[in-house]
Structure formats: structure tokens, C-alpha cells
Enzyme design. Structure first.
Site, PDB file in Angstrom:
ATOM      1  N   GLU A 291      41.498-118.199  18.950  1.00 40.62           N
ATOM      2  CA  GLU A 291      41.631-117.063  18.041  1.00 40.62           C
ATOM      3  C   GLU A 291      42.323-117.435  16.889  1.00 40.62           C
ATOM      4  O   GLU A 291      42.150-117.056  15.598  1.00 40.62           O
ATOM      5  CB  GLU A 291      42.494-115.789  18.885  1.00 40.62           C
ATOM      6  CG  GLU A 291      42.698-114.658  17.895  1.00 40.62           C
ATOM      7  CD  GLU A 291      41.503-113.788  17.859  1.00 40.62           C
ATOM      8  OE1 GLU A 291      40.985-113.324  18.616  1.00 40.62           O
ATOM      9  OE2 GLU A 291      41.045-113.717  16.545  1.00 40.62           O
ATOM     10  N   ASP A 295      41.035-117.144  12.977  1.00 44.02           N
ATOM     11  CA  ASP A 295      41.475-116.324  12.177  1.00 44.02           C
ATOM     12  C   ASP A 295      42.091-117.095  10.854  1.00 44.02           C
ATOM     13  O   ASP A 295      41.959-116.432   9.750  1.00 44.02           O
ATOM     14  CB  ASP A 295      42.942-115.688  12.696  1.00 44.02           C
ATOM     15  CG  ASP A 295      42.444-114.709  13.756  1.00 44.02           C
ATOM     16  OD1 ASP A 295      41.259-114.177  13.855  1.00 44.02           O
ATOM     17  OD2 ASP A 295      43.392-114.226  14.445  1.00 44.02           O
ATOM     18  N   SER A 506      37.453-109.555  16.600  1.00 44.72           N
ATOM     19  CA  SER A 506      38.242-110.452  16.124  1.00 44.72           C
ATOM     20  C   SER A 506      38.011-111.029  14.841  1.00 44.72           C
ATOM     21  O   SER A 506      38.710-111.540  14.054  1.00 44.72           O
ATOM     22  CB  SER A 506      38.713-111.542  17.024  1.00 44.72           C
ATOM     23  OG  SER A 506      39.415-111.059  18.006  1.00 44.72           O
ATOM     24  N   ASP A 548      27.792 -97.836   4.587  1.00 39.16           N
ATOM     25  CA  ASP A 548      27.717 -96.991   5.679  1.00 39.16           C
ATOM     26  C   ASP A 548      26.706 -97.828   6.613  1.00 39.16           C
ATOM     27  O   ASP A 548      25.568 -98.075   6.354  1.00 39.16           O
ATOM     28  CB  ASP A 548      26.987 -95.487   5.407  1.00 39.16           C
ATOM     29  CG  ASP A 548      27.113 -94.617   6.490  1.00 39.16           C
ATOM     30  OD1 ASP A 548      27.860 -95.011   7.546  1.00 39.16           O
ATOM     31  OD2 ASP A 548      26.620 -93.689   6.439  1.00 39.16           O
ATOM     32  N   ILE A 549      27.118 -97.919   7.754  1.00 42.29           N
ATOM     33  CA  ILE A 549      26.213 -98.429   9.013  1.00 42.29           C
ATOM     34  C   ILE A 549      25.634 -97.245   9.633  1.00 42.29           C
ATOM     35  O   ILE A 549      26.442 -96.445  10.339  1.00 42.29           O
ATOM     36  CB  ILE A 549      26.918 -99.551   9.714  1.00 42.29           C
ATOM     37  CG1 ILE A 549      27.755-100.419   9.016  1.00 42.29           C
ATOM     38  CG2 ILE A 549      26.234-100.045  10.701  1.00 42.29           C
ATOM     39  CD1 ILE A 549      26.801-101.342   7.998  1.00 42.29           C
ATOM     40  N   GLY A 567      27.637 -91.452   7.727  1.00 49.95           N
ATOM     41  CA  GLY A 567      28.867 -91.204   7.569  1.00 49.95           C
ATOM     42  C   GLY A 567      29.653 -91.627   8.575  1.00 49.95           C
ATOM     43  O   GLY A 567      29.225 -92.753   9.483  1.00 49.95           O
ATOM     44  N   ASP A 569      31.524 -92.644  12.068  1.00 52.57           N
ATOM     45  CA  ASP A 569      31.161 -92.768  13.530  1.00 52.57           C
ATOM     46  C   ASP A 569      31.950 -93.465  14.279  1.00 52.57           C
ATOM     47  O   ASP A 569      32.623 -94.693  13.899  1.00 52.57           O
ATOM     48  CB  ASP A 569      29.628 -92.948  13.718  1.00 52.57           C
ATOM     49  CG  ASP A 569      29.480 -94.483  13.104  1.00 52.57           C
ATOM     50  OD1 ASP A 569      29.922 -95.551  13.681  1.00 52.57           O
ATOM     51  OD2 ASP A 569      28.643 -94.345  12.309  1.00 52.57           O
TER      52      ASP A 569
END
Ligand code: NAG
Ligand code: NAG
Ligand code: NAG
Ligand code: NAG
Ligand code: NAG
Length: 590
Positions: A291, A295, A506, A548-549, A567, A569
Site C-alpha cells: 500500500e 501510494d 486505495s 458524473d458516473i 447526480g 449516489d
């Protein structure tokens, strides 16, 4: 350290306290009332034994902050573009004044400690005085808290910790002490939300796909989120922080290999390493964290040459039973927050991303609320805090089954923490070109934190559309998340000297954070304050600068999960960033 004999007085007190429940007329009631209690030992932990009574334990006492309500009000005002205080972030001293305990709190708590023979002058105190730490033998902690300490062992990691399943405090202290630790917060479940595909490829160079459709690289993310070609203008005044827990540190050799392959101009670029409370940084290649490696590669790669800071916070098991060393406390967020509260204005990064999560129900409410209040302090000081939404869809980010741990064992969706904290910005995940919600994207509703007003309109509107679907499986009055999203699959990474493909929220979190860090760079270069806590800006119009997805869902707990749609979600929030649109929204467009 208190003379041991004074604790005898306390044993008498403890016995007395369990007697008749008549409230005494004096303000110093002796009645112990339950402060926190678990219905069952948290999943994954088993009773292992009884710790030797003379072993010491470092008790940390979180005192009620005198004016958190005012801190919260200030946080919302300085983060709201329509407010006159917008951008006027609080100083270290201003925050300190609001969270310092009331003198009455100090008097009552100190006299309680003194009554147990604890030397008040030797107490270890946080910068604002809102935390007190004291090292006491376990038998003394037991009498102070009317509790029984036991050793618990973790099923899979073998880690041992010393905890209680409930504890009590004198009645008159309940309004003055928020939390005592280590008590009912078991932890040990805090985990990075990154996962590795089974493929380990030595040669990704040949397979780089500039569109992100099968392989995700720095280049394709820069194109996707419109940061390509942007050169940071304030790299020494702006900083991007990444937190690391659970023993993770980033390996510099891996970082160099990554840059050589994907961003040659950054080959010699590195980051500042801050070790907190025994945080690790051996640089031993076989101990580096996947991680942390990941990162730093993406945080640095997407914001180069902005200063990057990695915070490696210790405090995880194993607990080594040793009469001379206080038992391990394993409360990493609080240790990190304590450290951050000591920093001056110019030492705090404007953007900080965290890719670790627990199931909310595995963190006792008193502990979660206090940690969340700590995040609010950083927001008030102008920091944009980003957290991953977890990788279990509507189910557990820890991979456990969807059962409540309230003793009733009912089937419920399992929200993750800190994602449910209303003072942070939470990042869900997407995949594919064009982007759709990824099925593991954590999303849902808190059982601890009520819905903040900044999101009530869009969330109510989503819930209206949902109707009675999943009624009883989630808490419709809770803080809803995620707020936003970013790409989260097949990120090419160098780990232990080899190429790997990683996925998880992540991956999304440092990516979204990098775009915010670049926006902060542009603001700082224009002599404007950084964005700070993002949500009031996002929900009041900033969302228009996001993509927007509108399709995909986050199944879990035997359901199809929530669906992404037009919008906001609870799968992808408002969607993924468009850096040029964000600049334009901030009045910085070219
Ligand atoms: C990830 O990469 C693997 C191997 O290249 C491929 O099979 C898989 O379809 C990719 N997944 C996504 C979500 O792009
Ligand atoms: C990195 O450092 C090496 C050794 O000092 C130097 O030769 C090389 O040109 C540097 N590379 C970059 C991209 O700055
Ligand atoms: C590096 O870590 C591995 C695994 O923990 C350990 O076996 C090895 O001895 C370490 N090497 C050094 C030089 O410390
Ligand atoms: C909860 O219920 C499930 C399904 O009935 C069962 O498998 C599980 O063991 C139960 N857990 C506890 C702690 O009772
Ligand atoms: C639902 O959330 C609210 C906070 O919005 C909380 O007070 C309440 O206890 C929660 N209900 C359950 C059943 O957890």
C-alpha cells in the site's frame, strides 16, 4: 508513578461503587456507570487469558473538548464558498482554544486521578490538554474503570492485545470524559484497501495502454483527469501527505524503479518520511508495504515536483507482554492526530490521503466520534482530508459476513470508518473507459454519524428514488458516502522490485487527492488559500467540475447493492475529477 499502596483505597471504592444506585448529593459521586460496552467480542478476536496484574498499561483519557460545537461551526463556515469566512482557516492556537477542556473538566478529572494516587504533575498531556495519558498497573486501571482486562488473540494474525468488553466511570465524569483507551476499541482490523491481482509481470513496459482501459499508468490518469501538461507552480509551498499504518513504509528503491519506468524526470525525486509512535522504515525490500509503495508512487508521480510527505504511524499489534513496557495501545488515528496537532501552519500539508479502513461497527462509537472530531480540527486548519470508501461494496471492507455485532446478529450492510465521518471527503472507485462504478466500491450510510446538512438535499433525493428497496439493511438517517470517486483498477506499480497490478479504493484515493493537491498548488500560486475541507464546496456546486458516473453498482450482503445514476449516489458520489473544470470553477482557468 503513584505509590502502589494508594490503589488500595481505590479497591474499596470499586467494591462500594457496585452497591446501591443512590446518587449521592455531593458532585463527586462514587457511582460507576457504564461508559462503553460491547455486545460481543469483536469478530476475529478470541479470549486468550488474563494479563499479570502488575503489568503496566498506558491509559489515555480523552477529555470533553470545551467548544467542539464552535469548532464544527467554524469548519463549515471557512469551507463554504458562500460564507464571509470562506478560506479564513483557523490557526493552531485558535483550534487549541476551542478544543481545550473546560477548567471544571480538568478539576474533576484531576481530582478523580488524584484520588487514585496519581501524581497530577507527572501527567502526559496533549498540546491542547484534551488528552491525558497515565501509566498504571493493570489492577489499578481495573479499579479505576470498574473493568476486567483480558488478553485477546487475533485468529489470523496471532496478535495479542489487552482490552475490556465494557468499562465504567464515576457518574459525575460522564460529561467530562469522552473516551478512555485502551478499553473497548480492539482494532487490529485496520487494513490497507489495496489488493493485488495474481499477475506479476516483469515487463509492463511493452503493455502500457495510454487509455487506462486495461492498464492504468500515470500517463493515462493525467489524460483522464485533465492534469496532463500542468506544471506545479508552488511545489515548495504546497505539500501532499500520505498516511501509512499497520507497519507499512514505502521503499525508495521501488520508487526509483517506478519513476525510471513511468516518469524519468522524477528519477531522483523522493519524499519526506515522518515516523510517529514507532512507525517503521527499515527500507528492507522484503518488509516494505504494498500500500505504502503504491501510494507514494502515484501521489508523487501525479504531483511531481510537489513536496510529498509519508507519515508512518506505529501502534499495531503484536503486544509483547513485558512487565516493564506499557502495553501497546494500537490506536493509530489518534497518535497521528496528536502529532499533527503539534505542527505549525507551514508544516501541515494542504492535502492528505488515507487508504485504510475498518468496518464502522468494529470501532466503538466513543472512539470513532473522537477520532472524527480530530479530523475536523485538521479541516478547520485548511487541510483537504481524503479517505477511501472501502472495498466491500455495501458489505464489509474487512471481508467478514454482513451481520450486526450488536448481539442480535441481524443481516445488515456494513459501512466503513473513517468513511462515515462527516468531516472528511470519501473516495469510491471506478473502472473502464468510459468509466463506470467498480463493483467493490464501498458505499453506504453511517450508524454513528447523522447526515450533515451539506449533503441532505442530494442524499434525500437519491433515497426517494430508492423507495423501500433495502429498507432495514441500512440507516437512512446516517452520513452517506462516498462523496467522489476515481479510477481504481489495474494500476501498474513496482513492489519488491517487480511490476504488479493493483486495485482498490486505495488506488482511487491518492489519485483523487493528487488532483486536489494540484488545485491547491494553483490556488497557492495565485496567493489564495487552499481548498481545505472539500465537502461544503463540492455539494454546493463544486460537483459540476466532476464527471458524473452513471452506471454500475456495488453489490454485497447477497444484494445487488446501490446503483450509480445521474447526480450523487452511494457508489461513486458525484464522480471523478476534471482538473481543468476545477481550475475554472475556482476562477483559475487559463
Ligand atoms: C486487468 O488486467 C488484466 C491482465 O492484463 C486483465 O485480464 C483484466 O481484464 C484487467 N481488468 C480491468 C478491470 O481492466
Ligand atoms: C539523478 O541523479 C544522478 C546522479 O546524481 C544524475 O546523474 C542524473 O542525471 C539525475 N537524473 C535526473 C532525472 O535528474
Ligand atoms: C529483511 O526482512 C526479511 C523479512 O522480514 C528478514 O528475513 C531479513 O533478515 C531482513 N534483512 C535485513 C538485512 O535486515
Ligand atoms: C450469525 O448468524 C449467521 C447466520 O445465521 C451464523 O452463521 C453466524 O455464526 C452467527 N454469528 C454469531 C456471532 O452468532
Ligand atoms: C441510525 O443513525 C443514527 C444517526 O443518524 C443513530 O443515532 C442511530 O442509532 C442509528 N440506528 C441504528 C439502528 O444504528
Amino acid at each position: 508513578m503513584a505509590p502502589w499502596y494508594l490503589s488500595i483505597i481505590f479497591l474499596v471504592f470499586a467494591v462500594y461503587s457496585s452497591a446501591a444506585p443512590s446518587p449521592s448529593s455531593t458532585s463527586l459521586s462514587k457511582r460507576l456507570l457504564t461508559k462503553s460496552s460491547l455486545a460481543q467480542v469483536p469478530r476475529g478476536w478470541n479470549l486468550h487469558g488474563t494479563p499479570p496484574r502488575h503489568h503496566t498499561i498506558k491509559l489515555r483519557i480523552g477529555l470533553r473538548q470545551s467548544n467542539f460545537a464552535e469548532l464544527e461551526r467554524a469548519l463549515f463556515q471557512v469551507s463554504d464558498p458562500s460564507h464571509i469566512r470562506y478560506g479564513l482557516h483557523l490557526s493552531k492556537e485558535e483550534v487549541k482554544d476551542l478544543i481545550a477542556p473546560h477548567p471544571e473538566t480538568l478539576t474533576l478529572v484531576e481530582s478523580w486521578l488524584a484520588s487514585h494516587g496519581i501524581d497530577i504533575d507527572s501527567l502526559d498531556r496533549s498540546t491542547a490538554g484534551d488528552w491525558i495519558a497515565v501509566v498504571v498497573p493493570i489492577h489499578q486501571a481495573e479499579s479505576m474503570l470498574g473493568a476486567d482486562y483480558r488478553t485477546y488473540k487475533h485468529e489470523s494474525t496471532g496478535a495479542e492485545i489487552v482490552r475490556v468488553t465494557s468499562y465504567r466511570l464515576p457518574e459525575h465524569l460522564h460529561d467530562h470524559i469522552d473516551v478512555v483507551h485502551p478499553t473497548t476499541m480492539f482494532g487490529g482490523t485496520l487494513r490497507p484497501t489495496v489488493s493485488r491481482t495474481r499477475i506479476r509481470q516483469r515487463d509492463t513496459g511493452a503493455a502500457v495502454d495510454a487509455s487506462c482501459s486495461t492498464l492504468t499508468t500515470l500517463k493515462c490518469l493525467q489524460d483522464l483527469y485533465n492534469t496532463a501538461g500542468y506544471k506545479p507552480r508552488a511545489p515548495s509551498k504546497n505539500a501532499y501527505g500520505i498516511t501509512g499504518y499497520a507497519g507499512q513504509f514505502a521503499n525508495l528503491a521501488d520508487l526509483k524503479l517506478f519513476y525510471q519506468q513511468y516518469l524519468p524526470e522524477a528519477t531522483n525525486f523522493t519524499f519526506k518520511e515522518v515516523l510517529i509512535n514507532g512507525g517503521q522504515n527499515s527500507q528492507n525490500l522484503s518488509q516494505a508495504g504494498v500500500e505504502a509503495d503504491f501510494d507514494m508512487q502515484y501521489a508523487g508521480g501525479l504531483t511531481f515536483p510537489t513536496q510529498n510527505i509519508f507519515y508512518s504511524t506505529g501502534g499495531s499489534p503484536p503486544y509483547i507482554p513485558d512487565a516493564n513496557s506499557p502495553s501497546n495501545t494500537n490506536e493509530p488515528y489518534q497518535d497521528w492526530l496528536d502529532y499533527m496537532s503539534t505542527l505549525q501552519e507551514d508544516e501541515i500539508p494542504q492535502t492528505i490521503a488515507t487508504s485504510y479502513a475498518d468496518d464502522e461497527e468494529s470501532v466503538p462509537p466513543d472512539y470513532a466520534i473522537r477520532a472524527c472530531q480530530g479530523f475536523a480540527q485538521l479541516g478547520a486548519r485548511g487541510v483537504s482530508l481524503l479517505f477511501g470508501s472501502g472495498d466491500g461494496g455495501v458489505g464489509s471492507t474487512e471481508g467478514s459476513a454482513c451481520f450486526s455485532n450488536d448481539g442480535k446478529n441481524t443481516t445488515v450492510f456494513l459501512p466503513s470508518f473513517p468513511a462515515t465521518c462527516p468531516y472528511v471527503t470519501v473516495v469510491g472507485g471506478t473502472t473502464g473507459i468510459p468509466e463506470v462504478a467498480v463493483e467493490f466500491s464501498g458505499g453506504g450510510f453511517s450508524n454513528y454519524f447523522s447526515r450533515p446538512s451539506y449533503q441532505s438535499e442530494v442524499v434525500n433525493s437519491y433515497l426517494q428514488g430508492l423507495g423501500t428497496t433495502y429498507a432495514g439493511l441500512f440507516n437512512s438517517t446516517g452520513r452517506a458516502y462516498p462523496d467522489v470517486a476515481a479510477f481504481s483498477t489495474n494500476f501498474t506499480t513496482i513492489y519488491e522490485g517487480q511490476s504488479e497490478l493493483l486495485y482498490g479504493t486505495s488506488a482511487a484515493t491518492p489519485t483523487f487527492g493528487a488532483v486536489i493537491s494540484l488545485a491547491n498548488d494553483a490556488l497557492i500560486a495565485a496567493n489564495k488559500p487552499p481548498l481545505g475541507f472539500l465537502n461544503p464546496w463540492l455539494y454546493s456546486g463544486g460537483y459540476k467540475a466532476l464527471n458524473d458516473i452513471t452506471s454500475g453498482s456495488n453489490p454485497g450482503c447477497g444484494t445487488a447493492g446501490f446503483s450509480a445514476g445521474v447526480g450523487w449516489d452511494p457508489v461513486t458520489g458525484f464522480g471523478t475529477p476534471d482538473f481543468q473544470k476545477i481550475l475554472a470553477a475556482l476562477g483559475l482557468g487559463q
